[in-house]
Structure formats: structure tokens, C-alpha cells
Scaffold this active site. Structure first.
Site, PDB file in Angstrom:
ATOM      1  CD  GLU A   1      -3.106   0.809   2.203  1.00 37.40           C
ATOM      2  OE1 GLU A   1      -3.563   1.797   2.816  1.00 37.40           O
ATOM      3  OE2 GLU A   1      -3.518  -0.362   2.394  1.00 37.40           O
TER       4      GLU A   1
ATOM      5  CE1 TYR B   1      -3.365  -2.736   8.849  1.00 38.19           C
ATOM      6  CE2 TYR B   1      -5.408  -3.191  10.011  1.00 38.19           C
ATOM      7  CZ  TYR B   1      -4.741  -2.662   8.920  1.00 38.19           C
ATOM      8  OH  TYR B   1      -5.455  -2.049   7.914  1.00 38.19           O
TER       9      TYR B   1
END
Length: 495
Positions: A9, A302
Site C-alpha cells: 500500500e 496492525y
């Protein structure tokens, strides 16, 4: 020689992937190794087209043309990111690339970012999904060894598509409808409109709030103070105070109970944003942005998770982390650590990602060199792990009821018996939090020794006190962190 293409990403994440895949050769927009290529998006590279790109008639805003309901959704590449898209498109269609790996953030937004690029590039090659919750080298290598087919994550991707299309439909149609009806540009959005409604409703309650007084009467014999219930009428409060002044009171009940409070849960994103705001004044966005950076620096797991638990297979990892927390939190000693690892394990309550944790790499690197804001956030995450796996807080609660002039007056005392998880929490607050939140300023109070049922207090002094109802508080980040799920707010850091 055939290769596979990994798409991350962000560039920083791609570099971590490349390191673990031995892709060291730097090219324009990607890194290459003997068996793989690693490239990256820049967040969202594409977006849904504007209405006028479906039909020129939509260039003029007219109520009669609504609703606008695309039959086939058109995507277009963002102008400022076209160069990187062209790199990805070329790599996807290279003859030596056999399959792709979706290495975007492991969540529905990451699914959408990859899928849009894949579709716009006209790619039809097989896709595998890298799904990890930590940027540590070990987690990355394990993730590449346990990849699954992209079809297993199809529903997550479709959920992201539905949300994006809902945003477009509500935004485009709602904005045009209100603007053409009221002859003034009024922007409508799936998130911003209900958010604005919440703000307006709360402000209206604040502005029209009528302060009301209520009263209490307090009795004391010089050592013990007991208080009446709220009294609406001032004359009644004055009368009760005058009747009780210098009179006799009797203790009708002394109730002692052994009670306990259980440790808090681990942090998900929302609870961490709330606590970071309460303790350090960080906005929700600032907390998320710093968490994302800490994640990419391999110091936390995360961040965009809605779970406050971990899975059974993480038991040993969590226990090892807990045992090393005094390394990162010098205000803790090893005697304050608990071992209730089972309390934070619940497979059924972990979907995409487990709760936010510090990483083993954080223990190895240390956090002393971090900027102050990031260091505060890391210590908040670390102390929560210690608290969540700590022992129960145990205390003795004493309730006393005193009757005077046929009215009941009460007092409550709490005395700690076992500090448990609160020892770590208090140490953190004393060491790291300069201004304590209002709701945490109350101290434990004890009932003076020697009071028993049937005892007479004489004479007692009585005093009336005046209190006022309070208006609702204006919304702040703490309240919005608690309520954002109601309207589907999701925050994304800019790429």
C-alpha cells in the site's frame, strides 16, 4: 525465469517486504529480486468518476435528473498518481510475472485499493493474499509462507466496494438534491451529515439547558460524615438541616463487602484513541497517524483493528511480551506483572486482526529514542498489556446508613485489599500523565474505625449544601471515538 509481483500500500511497507524477499535492485517505482518484484500504491490510486463523466447532462445540476444511479461504475486514475499506476500496470502485465500478491494493508480498505488497480490495469492473473498484523520480519516471512487465494477475502473486498459506492450515491445525489432545492450549496455525505446532526443536536441541548438547583444535607459527629439523598426543595432541605442540628442520630446499618474489579481489555483502535485523548490530549487522527507510523516501524501490531483480544495460538507470544514489559516501562517492576494470559484470549472475537500489541522488535530496539508523543503512545499500549493480564483489584467496601429525624443519610468507604492490575495503571499515570482526567481524581476513602449498628451519634452537626444540574458537555474526540461506529466512520491516514 518466472516471478511474482507483490503490491504494497505504501513505499515504506514495500521496502520491508523487499528486504525479506531479497529484492534489492532499485528501479523506477519498484524493487526487483531474482524471484519477485515489489512495488507499491500510494494509498488510493483511483476513484469513482464524477456524474458528468457518465452523461454530459449531469454537468448542470438539476433536481429532475436525480437520482443518479450508475449501471456500470467507472473508475479513473487520480491525476497526481498516474505515474505510479502506469508502473504497476506495466509490471502486472509483464510476461515473466506469473501471479500477484496483494500486500496492501490487511483490511477491507486495503482490499479495495488493490482491487481497483487490478481492475483498471485489465489484469487477469492469479492473486494471493498476504494477511499480516505485524511488520516484524518474522511476521512478514510467516505471512508469505501462509498466503491464501484472494477469493477467500472476496467478501471483505465487496464490503469495501459497497461502502465506497454508498459514499458516492449519497454524496452525489444528496448534495445535488439539497443544493437545487434550497439554492445554496449544501454538501451531504454518508459520514459528515449524521456527524453534523449529532453536533447540532448536542449544541441545541447546551444552548437551551436550564440550570436547576438541588440540595443535600450532610451530618457529622466530627469523624464520620453522612449525606442525604438529593432534595429538590430548598425549604425542605433547610428544615431537615435545622431539625438535625445538635440532635441525635442512630446507625441503622453497617454493611461490609469484599469486592473486586476485573482488568481492562486490550486496546482496539477506538479504545486506544479514547485513552490517548484522555491522558495526553491527542486527537483521534493524531493517534491513528502515529500508530500507523509505529506499525511501519515494526513497533506495534496492525492499528486498524476492532478486536480487544488475541487468538489461542498467540498465548506464548503474549506471555513472553508481558514478561519483558519492564524493559520498556522502567516505572514497573517484575512483581507487578500478572499471568492471566487466558483473559485476553478469545478466538471468536478476533476477525481480521487481533488487539493492538507492542512487538518483540519494540522490546529489542527500545522506545527511549522515540519522539515524546510516540513514546507516550507506546507506553500506553505497553501498560495496557500489563493491566489486561494482571490480577483482579480487590477492595473492601463499607456502606453505613444513619437515621436522623426519620431521614436516612449514607456514607461509603473503599479500602484496597489487593492492588492487582491497578498497580501498573497507577504507576503509569503517576510517571507519564501530567494532568489526571477529572473522573480519576477521586481517591479511595475509608470509613473511620469503630462504628457499629445501633450506635448513637450525639450531638451531630448538620449543613445544607447547594448543587446544580450540569448541561451536556460539547462533543470532543473522546465522545466521537465512542460513537463513530454508529455511523460507520473509518479513518485512513494519508499515503
Amino acid at each position: 525465469m518466472s516471478k511474482f509481483l507483490v503490491i504494497a500500500e505504501k513505499p515504506s511497507v514495500a521496502q520491508s517486504y523487499a528486504k525479506n524477499l531479497s529484492a534489492y535492485k532499485k528501479e523506477d517505482g519498484y524493487l526487483e529480486g531474482e524471484s519477485c518484484i515489489v512495488s507499491w500504491c500510494l494509498g488510493h490510486l483511483s476513484e469513482y468518476a464524477q456524474p458528468e463523466e457518465y452523461d454530459p447532462k449531469y454537468e448542470k445540476w438539476q433536481f429532475d435528473n436525480l437520482p443518479i444511479l450508475p449501471q456500470v461504475w467507472k473508475l479513473k486514475v487520480s491525476r497526481d498518481k498516474k505515474k505510479q499506476f502506469d508502473v504497476l500496470k506495466s509490471l502486472m502485465n509483464r510476461a515473466d510475472v506469473d501471479y500477484l500478491v496483494n500486500g496492501c494493508d490487511a483490511g477491507r480498505e486495503g482490499e479495495l485499493i488493490f482491487q481497483r488497480v487490478y481492475d483498471l490495469a485489465g489484469c487477469r492473473k492469479p492473486v494471493k493474499r498476504l494477511w499480516i498484523s505485524s511488520m516484524e520480519d518474522t511476521a512478514i516471512r510467516t505471512g508469505f509462507q501462509t498466503m491464501k487465494g484472494a477469493e477467500e477475502y472476496r467478501n471483505i473486498c465487496m464490503a469495501a466496494v459497497c461502502r465506497a459506492q454508498a459514499d458516492w450515491l449519497i454524496g452525489m445525489n444528496g448534495t445535488r438534491a439539497y443544493t437545487t432545492c434550497y439554492f445554496k450549496r449544501l454538501v451531504v455525505g454518508r459520514v459528515q451529515t449524521p456527524t453534523l446532526a449529532m453536533l447540532a443536536e448536542r449544541q441545541d441541548k447546551i444552548e437551551h439547558f436550564q440550570k436547576e438547583a438541588f440540595y443535600k444535607v450532610a451530618l457529622t459527629d466530627g469523624r464520620l460524615t453522612v449525606v442525604s439523598e438529593n432534595i429538590a426543595n430548598e425549604e425542605a432541605a433547610d428544615l431537615l438541616a435545622s431539625l438535625c442540628m445538635d440532635s441525635e442520630a442512630v446507625i441503622t446499618q453497617v454493611k461490609k463487602e469484599q469486592k473486586k474489579a476485573f482488568p481492562p481489555k486490550l486496546y482496539d483502535l477506538t479504545s486506544l484513541q479514547r485513552e490517548a485523548n484522555r491522558y495526553f490530549g491527542y486527537t483521534a487522527k493524531k493517534t491513528l497517524d502515529m500508530l500507523q507510523e509505529l506499525y511501519e516501524e515494526k513497533l506495534v501490531t496492525y492499528p486498524r483493528t476492532d478486536s480487544q483480544f488475541v487468538t489461542e495460538d498467540m498465548r506464548d507470544t503474549v506471555e513472553e511480551l508481558v514478561g519483558k514489559m519492564p524493559v520498556l516501562l522502567p516505572f514497573l517492576d517484575y512483581g507487578q506483572l500478572g499471568h492471566n494470559i487466558t483473559r485476553v484470549i478469545n478466538n471468536a472475537k478476533v476477525s481480521d486482526h487481533h488487539a493492538i500489541l507492542p512487538t518483540k522488535e519494540a522490546v529489542e530496539k527500545g522506545i527511549s529514542d522515540l519522539p515524546a508523543d510516540k513514546k507516550n503512545l507506546m507506553m500506553l499500549v505497553c501498560q495496557q498489556l500489563v493491566q489486561a493480564t494482571g490480577e483482579e483489584y480487590q477492595y473492601e467496601q463499607t456502606d453505613i446508613t444513619v437515621k436522623c429525624q426519620e431521614h436516612d443519610f449514607t456514607a461509603r468507604g473503599k479500602v484496597p485489599v489487593q492492588m492487582g492490575f491497578k498497580a501498573a495503571g497507577n504507576a503509569f499515570k503517576n510517571q507519564c500523565v501530567k494532568a489526571k482526567p477529572e473522573e480519576e481524581t477521586e481517591k479511595e476513602t475509608s470509613i473511620p474505625y469503630g462504628y457499629e449498628e445501633g450506635m448513637t451519634l450525639s450531638p451531630v452537626k448538620a449543613e445544607k449544601t447547594v448543587h446544580f444540574t450540569s448541561p451536556p458537555k460539547p462533543f470532543n474526540d473522546v465522545i466521537f471515538c465512542e460513537r463513530k461506529e454508529w455511523i460507520g466512520i473509518e479513518e485512513r491516514s494519508s499515503a
